[in-house]
Design a protein around this motif. Sequence first.
Motif, PDB file in Angstrom:
ATOM      1  N   PRO A 495       0.815  -1.215   0.000  1.00  0.00           N
ATOM      2  CA  PRO A 495       0.000   0.000   0.000  1.00  0.00           C
ATOM      3  C   PRO A 495       0.850   1.268   0.000  1.00  0.00           C
ATOM      4  N   VAL A 496       0.198   2.389  -0.323  1.00  0.00           N
ATOM      5  CA  VAL A 496       0.836   3.700  -0.221  1.00  0.00           C
ATOM      6  C   VAL A 496       0.474   4.274   1.143  1.00  0.00           C
ATOM      7  N   THR A 497       1.508   4.684   1.902  1.00  0.00           N
ATOM      8  CA  THR A 497       1.280   5.163   3.271  1.00  0.00           C
ATOM      9  C   THR A 497       1.279   6.684   3.320  1.00  0.00           C
ATOM     10  N   VAL A 498       0.201   7.239   3.855  1.00  0.00           N
ATOM     11  CA  VAL A 498       0.048   8.677   4.062  1.00  0.00           C
ATOM     12  C   VAL A 498      -0.167   8.889   5.552  1.00  0.00           C
ATOM     13  N   THR A 499       0.470   9.907   6.108  1.00  0.00           N
ATOM     14  CA  THR A 499       0.409  10.073   7.561  1.00  0.00           C
ATOM     15  C   THR A 499      -0.985  10.441   8.057  1.00  0.00           C
ATOM     16  N   HIS A 500      -1.687  11.334   7.323  1.00  0.00           N
ATOM     17  CA  HIS A 500      -2.981  11.810   7.812  1.00  0.00           C
ATOM     18  C   HIS A 500      -3.831  12.235   6.613  1.00  0.00           C
ATOM     19  N   PRO A 501      -5.122  11.959   6.610  1.00  0.00           N
ATOM     20  CA  PRO A 501      -5.958  12.321   5.454  1.00  0.00           C
ATOM     21  C   PRO A 501      -6.059  13.819   5.209  1.00  0.00           C
ATOM     22  N   ASP A 502      -5.798  14.640   6.234  1.00  0.00           N
ATOM     23  CA  ASP A 502      -5.888  16.093   6.073  1.00  0.00           C
ATOM     24  C   ASP A 502      -4.524  16.762   5.962  1.00  0.00           C
ATOM     25  N   MET A 503      -3.460  15.988   5.836  1.00  0.00           N
ATOM     26  CA  MET A 503      -2.118  16.557   5.728  1.00  0.00           C
ATOM     27  C   MET A 503      -1.991  17.348   4.427  1.00  0.00           C
ATOM     28  N   VAL A 504      -1.535  18.604   4.548  1.00  0.00           N
ATOM     29  CA  VAL A 504      -1.432  19.503   3.400  1.00  0.00           C
ATOM     30  C   VAL A 504      -0.013  20.065   3.332  1.00  0.00           C
ATOM     31  N   ARG A 505       0.526  20.136   2.127  1.00  0.00           N
ATOM     32  CA  ARG A 505       1.865  20.694   1.945  1.00  0.00           C
ATOM     33  C   ARG A 505       1.917  21.555   0.675  1.00  0.00           C
ATOM     34  N   TYR A 506       2.888  22.476   0.675  1.00  0.00           N
ATOM     35  CA  TYR A 506       3.199  23.240  -0.533  1.00  0.00           C
ATOM     36  C   TYR A 506       4.255  22.484  -1.331  1.00  0.00           C
ATOM     37  N   PHE A 507       4.119  22.512  -2.666  1.00  0.00           N
ATOM     38  CA  PHE A 507       5.090  21.837  -3.523  1.00  0.00           C
ATOM     39  C   PHE A 507       5.504  22.746  -4.671  1.00  0.00           C
ATOM     40  N   MET A 508       6.727  22.575  -5.120  1.00  0.00           N
ATOM     41  CA  MET A 508       7.172  23.197  -6.355  1.00  0.00           C
ATOM     42  C   MET A 508       8.298  22.345  -6.930  1.00  0.00           C
ATOM     43  N   THR A 509       8.621  22.563  -8.201  1.00  0.00           N
ATOM     44  CA  THR A 509       9.680  21.778  -8.828  1.00  0.00           C
ATOM     45  C   THR A 509      11.048  22.295  -8.400  1.00  0.00           C
TER      46      THR A 509
END
Length: 644
Positions: A495-509
């Motif tokens: 499976p793919v493990t995610v810490t929390h369903p509401d975890m939000v992050r900013y991303f950029m290349t």
Amino acid sequence: MMRLPQFTLRNLLIATHDALATGAALFAAFYLRFEGDQFYDRLPLLLRILPYFVVLSIVVCYLSNLTTTKWRFISLPDALNILRVATILTLALVVLDYVFVAPNVLGMPVAPNVAGAFFIGKITIILYWFLEVFFLSGLRFAYRYFRYTRARHHAKAENASPALLVGRAADAEILLRAIESGAVKRIWPVGVLSPSPADLGQLIRNIPVLGGIDDIEDVVRDFEARGKPIARIVMAPSAFEPEAKPEAVLMRARRLGMIVSRLPSLESGETPRLTTVAVEDLLLRPSETIDYGRLETLVRGKSVIVTGGGGSIGSEICERVTTFGASRLLVIENSEPALYAVTEALVESGTAAQIEGRIADIRDRERIMRLMSEFKPDIVFHAAALKHVPILERDWSEGVKTNIFGSVNVADAALAAGAKAMVMISTDKAIEPVSMLGLTKRFAEMYCQALDHDLAAQSDGKPRMRLISVRFGNVLASNGSVVPKFKAQIEAGGPVTVTHPDMVRYFMTIREACDLVLTAATHAMTPARPDVSVYVLNMGQPVKIVDLAERMIRLSGLQPGYDIEIVFSGMRPGERLNEILFASEEPSIEIGVAGIMAAKPNEPPMQVLRKWLAILEEAIAKDDRATIRAVLKDAVPEFGSNAA
């Protein structure tokens, strides 16, 4: 001053063609306009004028770039140049006829049958304009058509893959031109699927728009039924806009067993090329427009040091500064394999910069001092750090040694070596930190702020070294990020493990982050805002980690929850659900640069920071964690770490 293009043998042949075309157009205009004796009466003077007029035409064609444009790429701008040349030469004929020939200023009597009339005449001049346009454009467009048909023939002869283009008409047209010119090989488009209803039923360079995005399966099956199976799908930039449903396209294409490629944005003017679809394509976040001329001005001819140059951010900064013309680059890295990899990649890239790599740990103050003193950098980019949140929560004294004392060593060494600027890579986790990573980075920011403030006070307005920190969030596909982890888990079947369903992050290349870091440095080195020393990159809209996991699963042609399960493992020490860009006690400042803002965090004076550093150094030597925590809490009162 405009720089004229070089004149080569090929240009000479084109100039000869244009000269012959001009001469033929003028001669033909006379022949069609005048009959019998009228033509022959004018012929001697025409033959005398013709060489001078042909020479004038060569000059006009050259200045209009007709003689320096490759015929295989002839397009609308070239057609406009042809019209411009024909118009200028026609006006020249008007001046010649009305000003020079008619009053007999050439000193040649006009033949008796021509006396009292204009030598060329309005009808002849109008005929000449049309003939000149035809003669200049005819062979050019015939050659372009020949290249087009030859490209089609070669594509079919080389068993090019039948491809379906997905994207708006403008994007599809760019790719079709690239295929026709030979820049993109071994594919041949058979149709276009466009998200724009206005494109439906249209032809783009003779390729039909067969339907919308949702018609992909029907179109593929239709071609299979006709015995012409589609082997490849090419997604244009517009196919990744939200309304185009890119994830659905990818999932359907993978399930149909087709290769999926993408055409990158052509804003930078690079040659079109096909690449694989990456997860950053699914973030649906438009990149900031970068002023590359500004970055080139910053680093061209400069000596640059990058600490942590073997890491994800550090290696990309190395690549960018060499691309923008740095003359010398020193890569400092404490990992031998990483140092070897980055220096080899830079050398193989063909850069003209002098590349040097040195093994060193930024904790070793004497070695860092010596290396910088010997190299004498103009700019130092400080990317070396320990930055894995859970690891630093467990071994947080190591974070203090590297992220705080290492940064102090780099800043002091850069100042002693006479650098013009030091740019420290910071993190959005330094804002109201809850982790040791954020805390140690915030302390390092404060040291750079204080040193920058002291140098400003001592400079009396004269040029001085700038010390700045640049904060940004998560970088896609960097070492330790969730993207490589999710990829490995998907390849293993989940499976793919995610810490929390509401975890939000900013991303950029990585590329965009590093270009904006360099852009921040250009702003800092101008006298406009000497008070700004902490910059924050515009990270766009935050992304839910669970959404990112689902997109990556679909990118692999699988269905979340059916083919690959997503499991929530729980938040780890030092993590928070939502990252923030500015602290509540930290006002933001617009600086007029796209993609970058500035922050005004609190600035403890240098004497207080040095007192804290002395206590930390003694506590680290004794492994006195209680004292370390007390000092850090005193330095950053908003710190709320749950570290043990």
